[in-house]
Design an enzyme around this catalytic site. Sequence first.
Site, PDB file in Angstrom:
ATOM      1  N   GLU A  21     -27.530  18.407  26.996  1.00 23.62           N
ATOM      2  CA  GLU A  21     -28.716  18.255  26.163  1.00 23.62           C
ATOM      3  C   GLU A  21     -28.918  16.797  25.747  1.00 23.62           C
ATOM      4  O   GLU A  21     -30.036  16.284  25.736  1.00 23.62           O
ATOM      5  CB  GLU A  21     -28.626  19.197  24.949  1.00 23.62           C
ATOM      6  CG  GLU A  21     -28.775  20.652  25.414  1.00 23.62           C
ATOM      7  CD  GLU A  21     -28.549  21.710  24.351  1.00 23.62           C
ATOM      8  OE1 GLU A  21     -28.029  21.393  23.271  1.00 23.62           O
ATOM      9  OE2 GLU A  21     -28.900  22.877  24.613  1.00 23.62           O
ATOM     10  N   GLN A  37     -22.378  32.128  17.989  1.00 16.61           N
ATOM     11  CA  GLN A  37     -22.474  33.587  17.980  1.00 16.61           C
ATOM     12  C   GLN A  37     -21.171  34.306  17.600  1.00 16.61           C
ATOM     13  O   GLN A  37     -21.179  35.144  16.695  1.00 16.61           O
ATOM     14  CB  GLN A  37     -23.005  34.088  19.331  1.00 16.61           C
ATOM     15  CG  GLN A  37     -24.518  34.172  19.379  1.00 16.61           C
ATOM     16  CD  GLN A  37     -25.097  35.024  18.246  1.00 16.61           C
ATOM     17  OE1 GLN A  37     -24.572  36.077  17.900  1.00 16.61           O
ATOM     18  NE2 GLN A  37     -26.157  34.534  17.646  1.00 16.61           N
TER      19      GLN A  37
END
Lengths: 427, 427
Positions: free
Chosen positions: A174, A323
Site C-alpha cells: 500500500e 480481525q
Amino acid sequence: MNIPKSSFPRIIIIGGGFAGIALAKKLSKQEVQVVLLDKHNYHTFQPLLYQVSTGGLEPDSIAYPIRKVLGDFPNFFFRLADVSEINTEKNKVISNIGELKYDYLVVASGSKTNYFGNTSIEANSMEMKTVPQSLNLRSLILENFEEALLTSDLNERIALMNFVIVGAGPTGVELAGALAEIKKGILPKDYPDLDTRLAQINLIQSGDKILKEMSPQASQKAEDFLEKLGVHVWKNVRVTGYDGKTVTTNSELTFDAATVVWAAGVKGAAIKGLDSDQFVSRGNRIMVNEFNQVKGLNNVFAVGDVAQMETESTPHGHPMMAQPAIQQGRLLGDNLLRMLENKPMKPFVYNDKGSMATVGRNKAVVDLPNFKFQGVFAWFVWMFVHLFFLIGFRNRMVVFINWVYNYIRFDREARLIIRPYKKNIKP
Amino acid sequence: MNIPKSSFPRIIIIGGGFAGIALAKKLSKQEVQVVLLDKHNYHTFQPLLYQVSTGGLEPDSIAYPIRKVLGDFPNFFFRLADVSEINTEKNKVISNIGELKYDYLVVASGSKTNYFGNTSIEANSMEMKTVPQSLNLRSLILENFEEALLTSDLNERIALMNFVIVGAGPTGVELAGALAEIKKGILPKDYPDLDTRLAQINLIQSGDKILKEMSPQASQKAEDFLEKLGVHVWKNVRVTGYDGKTVTTNSELTFDAATVVWAAGVKGAAIKGLDSDQFVSRGNRIMVNEFNQVKGLNNVFAVGDVAQMETESTPHGHPMMAQPAIQQGRLLGDNLLRMLENKPMKPFVYNDKGSMATVGRNKAVVDLPNFKFQGVFAWFVWMFVHLFFLIGFRNRMVVFINWVYNYIRFDREARLIIRPYKKNIKP
C-alpha cells in the site's frame, strides 16, 4: 496508581488497540471494574497509517480518544501508562505511573517492528506502527524532495528520490502504491524543477510472492498493478543491511537511498514477566489456550497480535491483523463474564472474513472466503470496509471527504512537514 | 541556492503567511521570477490555531501546502529555508540553504511572540503562533489532566487544572472560551474521576478592557459571555513573572498553574540587516512608506505584520492582523508590476472591514464599520468568514464537517496527545 477500590473484580487491560477496545466495550455496563492502560491516549487505526505517511489523511482522523470510547461507564478507568513489568505471583502490573493489583489481567499490547537483530537497519530505517512514526516518515519524504532540489550532485539527488520499501505485505504494497501515485500526481506539479523520472520506488520481498498471505490471483494482480504504477518489485531478494546510505542485499543488488521503510516483520510486544521462554513462542508472542488464557495462569489472558493461539488450522497462531484481534477481544469479554458466573468458557474459533489490500486509485485486491476479485469494485469494497471499521462518526466523515476529494482531484493535501525529522536523532 | 537564471527580474518573498501568499498570487502569470522562502512548507491559518490547541480541529485542515498554491506557474520557486540575514548592499538574502541574489525583495516574515524581555515567562509559558506550538499546547493541556488524576496532593491537582491565559486579545479570549467549553463538555465525560470544579480558567488583561481594539459593546458582551462560561476575567492586572509554578502579578494576586499561555504581545519578525534602529520602529516592525517600500531602499519592501506604515490615521502602523496583510500583499503585487512598467505606484489605503472574535458556541462579537452585533448571528458570521478565508476547498469541507459535528455533539474529538510535550525541553 490511584484507582478507587471496588466491590467488583478488577480487570486490567494493557493496550487500547483493536483487541483491547473490543474487549473493553464488551465489559461495559457489567459488574466489573475495568482499567485500561495505554501509552497513547488514543486508539490508532493502523491499517490507514500509510495514508498519513503519504499525505492523504490527517492523523487525527484515524485516531480516536480512548477516554471517549469508555467515558460513559462509571466502572471504567483509563490511565496513560507505559507498563514495564507484570508480576503474576503478586497479581500486579508495574508502570511508569506506579503499580496496580488486578484480579484478572488481559495483555493486548499488540506487536512491534521486528528487525531480526539487524542493528544497522534498525538504526537507519523508518517504521510505521504508530502515528508519530508515520508523521516522521511523511516529514522525511517531503524533506528529501526539498533537499533533492538543493544538491548539485546528481548521485545524491537520485538517492534522495529513491524509496526502498522492505517487505511486500499489505503495508509495504500500500505504501509503495501511494508513493507511486505521489510520483505521478504530485511531484510534477509541486516540484516542476525536479526531474520526476529520478524518483524510484523499490519494493523488496524475500520470498517469491508479494502479499503472501493472499490468494495467488490477488498476489499476481497486485504485482501487475504495482508495475503499471511504475514500482520496481524485487522478489527473492533479502535485505541484509542499511548504513543510512546504501541498502545491501543477499545478492549483488544494492540501492543508494535516503528513505528506507522496514515493513518486513513484526513480533509480539510481550511484556517483562511474561516474555520468558516459558510464556512466549517464536515471534515473541504469548502462548495462550483456546480461551486466550496464558499457559499455566488462570487469571491472565492475552489477545490480538501479542497472543499466539496454536490450533490445528493455525499452527503458528492467527494472523497478526485486526480481525482476529477484534474477534478475540469480543469473545474474551463474554468469557470473562461467564467465568465470573462460574459458567464454562467458549473456545475461540476464528471467522476468517477474508483479506484485502489496495495498491492505488481503482486498484485493490480482495479475497473473500468464496469469492476473489480485483480492480475497481475491489477498491470500493476496500474503502467501504475501512470506513466501516474506523471508530467514530466524525472520523468516518472526515476520511470520506478526504477520499472523495483525493479521488476527484488526484491529490493529497496533507503534505505538511509539521515537525522536521532527522533520522540521526535515533540512537 | 540553485534557482535557475531568468531573463525576468527576480522577486524574493520571505514568508508564506497571509501577505506573502496574497502577493505571490498577484504575481502569477506575470513576467517576473518569484522565489518564495519559508521555514515551513505550508501556510498556516493562524486565526484557528486555538482550535487546534483545544482539540476542535486537526492541524492539517488549517494549513495548506505552499507548493500547491504556487505549483502551476513556471516562474515560481519555493524553497524551504530559514533566512538569517539580508544584505541590502549586495542585494542578497542569506539562509540555512545558501545565498540568493534578488532584484526585488519583499519581507513578509510576520510577527513573533513578544515577552518584553521577561525571561522567566519566556522560558516557562506556552505560545501559540505556529502549528507545532499549538500541538504542544494541546499535548500539555491533556497531559496535565492525566497527571491531575495521579497526584494525591490536592494543591498539585489544583495547579494542574488551572489555566492562566495572559492577554485578552482575540487569541486569549477565544482560547479561554474554548477551555471553558472543554471544562463543561469534555471533562465530566472523559475524566469522571476528576473533580471538574477544580478546573479554573483565568484570563488576565493589563488594561481595563478586553478585546481592546474592538467596540465597547463588543468588549462588554465578550466579557459577559466569558463570565457566563465561568472564565475568571482579571482586568488591570499585569503579569510580572512565571517560574513554572506560580504566576506573579503587579498586585498581591498570584496563580499556581501548570499551564500558562502568553498571548499578551507580538512584535515584528524583522530580519538581521533590516533590524537596526535605522529600519525598525518600536515593536521591531520595519518602517515602510505608503507603497510598503522600506525607508531609503528602492527595491526592498515589507508587508503584513512585520511592516509598520505610519499614516495620520494609523500613527503606530496598521493592526497586526490578516486583513491589512492580505490587502498590502495584493496591492504590492500590483505596484511591483506597475514599477516594472515605469508606471507610478498606488499608495496603500486600508479598507477596514471590521473585526470579530468568538467566545464559544453561539457566542461571538462582530464589529462591522456600520453595524455591531453579538450572539448567535455573530457566531454564524464568524464561522462563515473564517471558512471563506481558509485556503483550499478540502480544508473548508473538513473544517465545516468538524464544526457541524462539534456543534451537534458538544464535542471536540481531536483530543490526542500525538507527541508528549514537556515544558522543560525549552532552554
